[in-house]
Design a protein around this motif. Structure first.
Motif, PDB file in Angstrom:
ATOM      1  N   LYS A 168       0.858  -1.177   0.000  1.00 61.74           N
ATOM      2  CA  LYS A 168       0.000   0.000   0.000  1.00 61.74           C
ATOM      3  C   LYS A 168       0.899   1.232   0.000  1.00 61.74           C
ATOM      4  N   THR A 169       0.588   2.150  -0.880  1.00 62.05           N
ATOM      5  CA  THR A 169       1.446   3.322  -1.048  1.00 62.05           C
ATOM      6  C   THR A 169       0.979   4.464  -0.164  1.00 62.05           C
ATOM      7  N   GLU A 170       1.924   5.054   0.559  1.00 56.38           N
ATOM      8  CA  GLU A 170       1.657   6.238   1.357  1.00 56.38           C
ATOM      9  C   GLU A 170       2.770   7.245   1.095  1.00 56.38           C
ATOM     10  N   TYR A 171       2.528   8.475   1.511  1.00 62.91           N
ATOM     11  CA  TYR A 171       3.517   9.534   1.322  1.00 62.91           C
ATOM     12  C   TYR A 171       3.865  10.159   2.674  1.00 62.91           C
ATOM     13  N   VAL A 172       5.140  10.440   2.845  1.00 56.96           N
ATOM     14  CA  VAL A 172       5.588  11.179   4.027  1.00 56.96           C
ATOM     15  C   VAL A 172       6.238  12.472   3.553  1.00 56.96           C
ATOM     16  N   VAL A 173       6.132  13.508   4.345  1.00 55.01           N
ATOM     17  CA  VAL A 173       6.754  14.788   4.025  1.00 55.01           C
ATOM     18  C   VAL A 173       8.010  14.932   4.880  1.00 55.01           C
ATOM     19  N   GLU A 174       9.138  15.157   4.203  1.00 53.05           N
ATOM     20  CA  GLU A 174      10.409  15.279   4.907  1.00 53.05           C
ATOM     21  C   GLU A 174      11.335  16.199   4.113  1.00 53.05           C
ATOM     22  N   PRO A 175      12.391  16.715   4.746  1.00 53.98           N
ATOM     23  CA  PRO A 175      13.316  17.622   4.050  1.00 53.98           C
ATOM     24  C   PRO A 175      14.028  16.902   2.906  1.00 53.98           C
ATOM     25  N   ASN A 176      14.132  17.581   1.750  1.00 61.29           N
ATOM     26  CA  ASN A 176      14.890  17.023   0.638  1.00 61.29           C
ATOM     27  C   ASN A 176      16.337  17.481   0.708  1.00 61.29           C
ATOM     28  N   GLU A 177      17.114  17.255  -0.389  1.00 61.56           N
ATOM     29  CA  GLU A 177      18.532  17.606  -0.389  1.00 61.56           C
ATOM     30  C   GLU A 177      18.764  19.102  -0.258  1.00 61.56           C
ATOM     31  N   GLN A 178      17.751  19.881  -0.653  1.00 60.53           N
ATOM     32  CA  GLN A 178      17.868  21.338  -0.535  1.00 60.53           C
ATOM     33  C   GLN A 178      17.343  21.857   0.806  1.00 60.53           C
ATOM     34  N   GLY A 179      16.938  20.945   1.660  1.00 61.09           N
ATOM     35  CA  GLY A 179      16.445  21.339   2.970  1.00 61.09           C
ATOM     36  C   GLY A 179      14.994  21.768   2.984  1.00 61.09           C
ATOM     37  N   LYS A 180      14.324  21.615   1.839  1.00 66.32           N
ATOM     38  CA  LYS A 180      12.920  21.990   1.767  1.00 66.32           C
ATOM     39  C   LYS A 180      12.029  20.769   1.961  1.00 66.32           C
ATOM     40  N   SER A 181      10.856  20.991   2.499  1.00 60.69           N
ATOM     41  CA  SER A 181       9.923  19.901   2.718  1.00 60.69           C
ATOM     42  C   SER A 181       9.396  19.389   1.380  1.00 60.69           C
ATOM     43  N   ALA A 182       9.377  18.084   1.234  1.00 62.92           N
ATOM     44  CA  ALA A 182       8.915  17.479  -0.018  1.00 62.92           C
ATOM     45  C   ALA A 182       8.312  16.109   0.290  1.00 62.92           C
ATOM     46  N   PRO A 183       7.291  15.714  -0.472  1.00 60.64           N
ATOM     47  CA  PRO A 183       6.687  14.392  -0.240  1.00 60.64           C
ATOM     48  C   PRO A 183       7.569  13.276  -0.786  1.00 60.64           C
ATOM     49  N   ARG A 184       7.575  12.151  -0.095  1.00 61.04           N
ATOM     50  CA  ARG A 184       8.314  10.984  -0.556  1.00 61.04           C
ATOM     51  C   ARG A 184       7.404   9.771  -0.466  1.00 61.04           C
ATOM     52  N   LYS A 185       7.345   8.998  -1.582  1.00 59.24           N
ATOM     53  CA  LYS A 185       6.486   7.819  -1.630  1.00 59.24           C
ATOM     54  C   LYS A 185       7.130   6.656  -0.889  1.00 59.24           C
TER      55      LYS A 185
END
Length: 322
Positions: A168-185
Motif C-alpha cells: 500500500k502506497t503512502e507519502y511522508v513529508v520530509e526535508p529534501n537535499e535542498q532542505g525543503k519539505s517534499a513528499p516521498r512515496k
C-alpha cells in the motif's frame, strides 16, 4: 504413528522469496536479475539462451515483465525467459496451475509477479469473501484452506519461487537535499494476508531508490545491509542453497560406490577363470574376501570360476618349466 528422531542436518533448499515494494520500486527487475544469477551459478557452462529458459514468469501485471525482455541492466541483458500471461480469475487453484505449467516447461525458477492479486484481485480471496452469503467471520474460516493451498504451491513444488508483492502506497513529508519539505512515496504493508510473510525464506523490502533491506532473512546473508538486487545476489543465494546435504545425491553416490566395488570384484573373478593350477589357492582366499563383501551375483561368478578350474588342465608354471 510413532516418531523416529534423528540428528539434524541441513539439506539443500528451494528458495521461497518475497520482493516487497511500492509501484516503481523495481520488484520485477530485481526478481529477474536474482533468478538469472541463480541459474547462471547453477549452469556456468550454459549459453545465455539456455539459462533464461530455466526462468519463468507468471505475469498478473498485464504483461509488464515483457517490457524488460532484451533490456540491459548493468552487465546483464534480460533474455527470452518463459512467460505466462496470467489473466483473472486470480484464484489459488490457478496460481498453482501457472506454477505447474512453468515447472513442466523446464523452469527451475518461477517468478510470480504478483502474488498480491491472489488476495486483492479479480477472483481473489477478498472478492470471493465478499460474494459469500452468511456470517462474515465464519466465511473467513471457510477460506482458510485457500491460504493453506497457496502455501503448498510456494513450498512444495520443488522449484525456486520468487514472488513480488505490492505494498500500500503512502507519502511522508520530509526535508529534501535542498532542505525543503517534499513528499516521498513509501510502501507500507504488502498486499496479502498478514501471515503470508512468515512463509518466505527471505523478505526483501525495496525502496524508491531500488535498494532492498530484509525484514526476514533465514540465510543471514543480507540482514542488516541495504543491497541492490542483481545477479550477484542470486549467485550468492544459490551457493547458500546448495550448501545443504543432498540426501538423494548421497544415496545415489553410495549406490554408485557399491556398484563400482561389485564391478571390480566381478572383474577379478573373471581373471580367476584364466589362472593356472599353481594359483588355485588364491581362489579360496578370494572367496573369503568376496563373501565378506557381497551376497549376490559375484558369488555366482565365483562358483563359475571354481567350477572351470576343476575341469581345466592347468598350464605349467614358469617355475616348473625351469
Amino acid at each position: 504413528m510413532s516418531f523416529a528422531p534423528k540428528k539434524a542436518r541441513r539439506e539443500k533448499q528451494k528458495a521461497v522469496i518475497g520482493f516487497i515494494g511500492a509501484s516503481g520500486s523495481g520488484k520485477t527487475v530485481s526478481a529477474l536479475l536474482t533468478a538469472y544469477g541463480m541459474m547462471r551459478e547453477a549452469y556456468p557452462d550454459a549459453s545465455e539462451e539456455e539459462v533464461w529458459e530455466k526462468i519463468g514468469v507468471a505475469d498478473t501485471e498485464h504483461g509488464r515483465s515483457l517490457l524488460y525482455a532484451n533490456e540491459q541492466f548493468g552487465e546483464v541483458k534480460v533474455g527470452e525467459f518463459l512467460h505466462i500471461d496470467f489473466d483473472p480469475p486470480y484464484s489459488t487453484e490457478r496460481y498453482n496451475d501457472a506454477v505447474q505449467a512453468l515447472k513442466n516447461a523446464g523452469c527451475e525458477v518461477v517468478i510470480i509477479d504478483s502474488l498480491s492479486h491472489n488476495w486483492q484481485g479479480e477472483g481473489g480471496i477478498i472478492e470471493t469473501h465478499a460474494g459469500m452469503s452468511g456470517n462474515s467471520f465464519q466465511n473467513w474460516g471457510k477460506l482458510s484452506t485457500e491460504t493453506t493451498s497457496l502455501i503448498k504451491t510456494l513450498t512444495r513444488n520443488n522449484v525456486h519461487i520468487l514472488c513480488t508483492l505490492r505494498t500500500k502506497t503512502e507519502y511522508v513529508v520530509e526535508p529534501n537535499e535542498q532542505g525543503k519539505s517534499a513528499p516521498r512515496k513509501i510502501g507500507t504493508k504488502p498486499v496479502q494476508k498478514d501471515e503470508m510473510e512468515y512463509e518466505f525464506m527471505i523478505n526483501f523490502v525495496i525502496n524508491a531508490e531500488h535498494l532492498a533491506e530484509t525484514t526476514k532473512d533465514n540465510t543471514r546473508l543480507f540482514e542488516g545491509n541495504l543491497v541492490r538486487l542483481n545477479e550477484d545476489v542470486g549467485s550468492k543465494l544459490y551457493k547458500w542453497l546448495e550448501l545443504g546435504v543432498d540426501i538423494k545425491a548421497e544415496e545415489a553416490a553410495e549406490k554408485a560406490k557399491e556398484d563400482e566395488e561389485r564391478a571390480e570384484l566381478a572383474k577379478e573373478i573373471r581373471k580367476l577363470e584364466q589362472i593356472s593350477e599353481a594359483h588355485k589357492a588364491k581362489v579360496t582366499e578370494f572367496e573369503y574376501k568376496t563373501k565378506a563383501k557381497v551376497e549376490d551375483f559375484n558369488l555366482l561368478l565365483l562358483e563359475r570360476a571354481k567350477s572351470l578350474l576343476e575341469t581345466i588342465e592347468a598350464p605349467a608354471t614358469e617355475e616348473q618349466t625351469n
